[in-house]
Design an enzyme around this catalytic site. Structure first.
Site, PDB file in Angstrom:
ATOM      1  N   ARG A   1       0.812  -1.225   0.000  1.00  0.00           N
ATOM      2  CA  ARG A   1       0.000   0.000   0.000  1.00  0.00           C
ATOM      3  C   ARG A   1       0.837   1.264   0.000  1.00  0.00           C
ATOM      4  O   ARG A   1       0.382   2.302  -0.482  1.00  0.00           O
ATOM      5  CB  ARG A   1      -0.987  -0.022   1.163  1.00  0.00           C
ATOM      6  CG  ARG A   1      -2.079  -1.065   0.973  1.00  0.00           C
ATOM      7  CD  ARG A   1      -3.072  -1.034   2.107  1.00  0.00           C
ATOM      8  NE  ARG A   1      -2.409  -1.065   3.394  1.00  0.00           N
ATOM      9  CZ  ARG A   1      -2.512  -2.037   4.276  1.00  0.00           C
ATOM     10  NH1 ARG A   1      -3.248  -3.082   4.013  1.00  0.00           N
ATOM     11  NH2 ARG A   1      -1.880  -1.973   5.414  1.00  0.00           N
TER      12      ARG A   1
ATOM     13  N   GLU B   1       6.048  -9.990  15.949  1.00  0.00           N
ATOM     14  CA  GLU B   1       5.499 -10.539  17.187  1.00  0.00           C
ATOM     15  C   GLU B   1       5.683 -12.052  17.246  1.00  0.00           C
ATOM     16  O   GLU B   1       6.013 -12.612  18.281  1.00  0.00           O
ATOM     17  CB  GLU B   1       4.016 -10.166  17.288  1.00  0.00           C
ATOM     18  CG  GLU B   1       3.403 -10.519  18.616  1.00  0.00           C
ATOM     19  CD  GLU B   1       1.981 -10.011  18.738  1.00  0.00           C
ATOM     20  OE1 GLU B   1       1.294 -10.465  19.659  1.00  0.00           O
ATOM     21  OE2 GLU B   1       1.559  -9.176  17.913  1.00  0.00           O
TER      22      GLU B   1
END
Length: 186
Positions: A59, A96
Site C-alpha cells: 500500500r 510478534e
C-alpha cells in the site's frame, strides 16, 4: 477542500474481534480524494530537496509514486524477499511471532541521497523502522516518514525517533472519530 476522513470506512471486528479497521479503498476509488491525499502527504517535504521517495510494499506504493512526482524525486520500492531481480541490500527484523525481511536494490539509493519514506499507515512502526534501518544501511539521509493514517495509541511514532513523522489523519484509542492534523482537510 476535501475532507479525507470521509473517505475512510470504519469496519469493526476486522480482521479479528476488537479491531476497528480503517479501510482506505473508498479514498483510492475517488480521483480527487486520492490526489488530495498524496499532495497532503508530500506537502511538508516540498522544500526539503528530496531525491528519492521509498516505500515498502504494497500500500505504500500507492502513495509514494504520486508523491515522488509531486516532489520531483525518484521512487524506489522496498520489497519482501524474492521480488527484486538485482543485487540487494537486506534487513531482517523481528515480528510478534517470527521474523521478516525487507530488500532494496543496491543501486536504488546512493549514499547521501535525501530519502522520504512513505506508507499508508503507521501503527506499531515495525515495518517503517525496518525500512529506516535498511536505508541507513544504504547510507541514505532519511529526511522523514510520511503516512496517510496514524494510529497514535500503538506507539509507532516513538519507535521512529529521531526521524520526523508526518501523518494526515490521526486516530486515538479514546476517540473513534478522526482527529485531523492541520493538513487533514486539503
Amino acid at each position: 477542500m476535501v475532507d479525507l476522513s470521509k473517505y475512510v470506512r470504519e469496519i469493526p471486528d476486522y480482521p479479528k474481534p476488537g479491531i476497528l479497521f480503517r479501510d482506505i479503498t473508498p479514498m483510492l476509488a475517488d480521483p480527487q480524494a486520492l490526489a488530495a491525499a498524496a499532495k497532503a502527504m508530500a506537502a511538508p517535504f516540498l522544500d526539503m530537496k528530496i531525491d528519492i521517495v521509498a516505500a515498502a510494499e504494497a500500500r505504500g506504493f500507492i502513495f509514494a509514486t504520486p508523491m515522488a512526482i509531486e516532489l520531483g524525486a525518484g521512487f524506489v520500492p522496498i520489497r519482501k524477499p524474492g521480488k527484486l531481480p538485482f543485487d540487494l541490500h537486506s534487513f531482517a527484523y523481528e515480528l510478534e511471532y517470527g521474523t521478516d525481511e525487507l530488500q532494496i536494490h543496491v543501486d536504488g539509493v546512493k549514499p547521501g541521497q535525501r530519502v522520504l519514506i512513505v506508507d499508508d499507515l503507521l501503527a506499531t512502526g515495525g515495518t517503517m523502522e525496518a525500512c529506516c534501518r535498511l536505508l541507513e544501511k544504504c547510507e541514505a539521509k532519511i529526511v522523514g516518514c510520511s503516512f496517510l493514517i496514524h494510529l497514535a495509541q500503538l506507539g509507532g511514532e516513538d519507535r521512529l525517533n529521531p526521524y520526523h513523522c508526518h501523518s494526515v489523519l490521526t486516530y486515538d484509542q479514546d476517540d473513534l472519530e478522526s482527529e485531523l492534523s492541520p493538513s487533514g482537510r486539503v
